[in-house]
Write an enzyme that holds these catalytic residues in place. Structure first.
Site, short mmCIF file in Angstrom:
data_model
loop_
_atom_site.label_atom_id
_atom_site.label_comp_id
_atom_site.label_asym_id
_atom_site.label_seq_id
_atom_site.Cartn_x
_atom_site.Cartn_y
_atom_site.Cartn_z
N LYS A 1 61.07 -34.71 -41.50
CA LYS A 1 60.26 -33.55 -41.85
C LYS A 1 59.88 -32.70 -40.63
O LYS A 1 60.68 -31.92 -40.17
CB LYS A 1 59.04 -33.98 -42.67
CG LYS A 1 59.42 -34.47 -44.08
CD LYS A 1 58.24 -34.60 -44.98
CE LYS A 1 58.62 -35.12 -46.36
NZ LYS A 1 59.35 -34.17 -47.18
N ASP B 1 57.19 -46.03 -43.08
CA ASP B 1 57.74 -44.71 -43.37
C ASP B 1 56.68 -43.66 -43.04
O ASP B 1 55.73 -43.44 -43.79
CB ASP B 1 58.12 -44.64 -44.86
CG ASP B 1 58.77 -43.33 -45.25
OD1 ASP B 1 58.57 -42.33 -44.53
OD2 ASP B 1 59.45 -43.30 -46.29
N PHE C 1 57.75 -43.47 -52.32
CA PHE C 1 58.87 -42.53 -52.25
C PHE C 1 59.49 -42.64 -50.86
O PHE C 1 58.85 -42.38 -49.85
CB PHE C 1 58.42 -41.09 -52.50
CG PHE C 1 59.59 -40.14 -52.56
CD1 PHE C 1 60.28 -39.95 -53.76
CD2 PHE C 1 60.03 -39.47 -51.43
CE1 PHE C 1 61.38 -39.10 -53.82
CE2 PHE C 1 61.13 -38.62 -51.49
CZ PHE C 1 61.81 -38.43 -52.68
#
Length: 417
Positions: free
Chosen positions: A255, A226, A141
């Protein structure tokens, strides 16, 4: 009409009726109104332990006082940049990122989200190499904008939007042989999560990242890591790549980078990779990226990460939580397939998807917030703020124990009927 009914009606009429239906079905229709540290308070005054943590956005807790204070101070001076003059806050954030991230990662670009950071990294990889092919992993993802979605490894999200960006291929996560076989003369980069988060908290085989680093060196392609969900202390080190002591060519962050106060994302790369953007600095830009509010929050968050030793805290408390949850797996082996994770990034894989809805409902009744991983509904994620206390960890275990006990009873009754 009470306040919950009013908000559900607004969801149905102005946001998304399908989302409203799911929220009601899951029993999650309380209205959050306030939060601090690990706790969320709803409109009825109920306090919940937050084990969702904004899907990894709240490593520093809700409303961390030092970060909020820094943002308030900047708000009184200059919230957004003119974009023309020099911006001290953005420059100092970039310097702090270079200091905190591993190895020779040096130049950074600030944006507003994880998916934007991935978009920037993919563009930079193609720009630097002059090649177009990107290799990602099945079940990965990386976001849902067109480029990031092309790298994402979940067909369910991709199919409605075909054709996506061409040049992407996917191989099984953890399979270095498949990865090596997929590399061609057209390959620009490999993009990988150190741990697949939305894929179900999937840990790779030991040495996997080091093997990718070796492969990239041999084939002269870029390694993009990532760290949007794994970074900033979550897995017991400041960045998950430090577990295998490797340095990517490009790292993407988001985030918790601003301490959970302001939306922010960033990519940071080695000097040589950044050269094409030095020649043409306006090839990739962002109106709001690196704005003073986000930059101040990011600087303060990176300072707290080090000062408060949040990675060590996640490692210690995560070990404790894993031990206790594995005891529950043994006790409820007919419900729990496996418990796995690193630091305070933990997944409970259930035997069937249907158990998840019952479990989340029972947890919510007991004032604990938990959720599925996005790509794998059989896995319940536990990602509390890293400021969680030992006492709260004990409470989390007690609540999960009670919730599983109730779910086991419900399933037993269904079997009898």
């Amino acid at each position: 009409m009470n306040s919950e009914e009013e908000i559900i009606k607004l969801y149905e009429e102005n946001l998304n009726p399908g989302l409203a239906r799911i929220v009601k079905f899951m029993g999650l229709n309380s209205i959050e109104v306030e939060a601090q540290g690990t706790k969320v308070v709803d409109s009825s005054g109920e306090k919940y332990i937050d084990c969702v943590g904004g899907y990894g956005s709240l490593n520093f807790g809700h409303r961390p006082p030092k970060i909020v204070a820094a943002v308030k101070k900047q708000l009184e001076k200059m919230p957004l940049s003119s974009k023309l003059l020099l911006n001290r806050q953005q420059a100092e954030l970039a310097a702090k990122l270079a200091e905190v991230t591993p190895g020779e990662l040096k130049f950074s670009f600030a944006c507003n989200s994880g998916t934007e950071a991935v978009e920037g990294a993919l563009k930079l990889a193609r720009l630097y190499t002059g090649k177009s092919e990107i290799i990602s992993t099945v079940n990965a993802f990386h976001g849902k904008s067109m480029g990031a979605l092309s790298a994402t490894g979940k067909e369910e999200y991709k199919a409605p939007f075909q054709p996506l960006v061409p040049g992407f291929k996917h191989v099984p996560f953890g399979d270095i042989a498949a990865l090596a076989k997929a590399v061609t003369s057209r390959t620009a980069a490999i993009i990988v999560e150190p741990i697949q988060g939305e894929g179900g908290i999937i840990l790779p085989p030991e040495g996997y990242l080091a093997e990718i680093r070796k492969l990239c060196n041999e084939k002269e392609i870029l390694m993009i890591v990532d760290e949007i969900q794994t970074g900033l202390g979550r897995t017991g080190t400041n960045f998950a790549v430090e577990f295998e002591k490797i340095v990517p060519d490009i790292m993407v962050l988001a985030k918790s980078l601003s301490g959970g106060v302001i939306p922010i994302g960033a990519l940071i790369a080695k000097s040589k990779v950044w050269d094409p953007l030095c020649e043409s600095p306006f090839l990739h830009t962002s109106t709001f990226g690196g704005n003073p509010l986000a930059a101040v929050a990011g600087k303060k968050a990176l300072g707290i990460l080090k000062q408060d030793k949040l990675a060590s805290r996640a490692k210690e408390l995560g070990r404790k939580l894993l031990i206790e949850l594995n005891k529950l797996q043994i006790k409820y082996s007919d419900l729990i397939e496996e418990v796995r994770g690193r630091g305070l990034m933990i997944g409970i894989e259930l035997v069937t998807e249907g158990i998840g809805g019952m479990l989340i409902s029972e947890l919510t009744k007991r004032n604990l917030l938990a959720a599925y991983t996005l790509n794998q509904p059989k896995v319940i994620r536990i990602e509390p703020p890293l400021v969680i206390t030992k006492e709260e960890v004990d409470k989390v275990v007690d609540i999960f124990s009670a919730a599983f006990r109730e779910v086991a009873k419900m399933i037993s009754k269904e079997d009898i009927c």
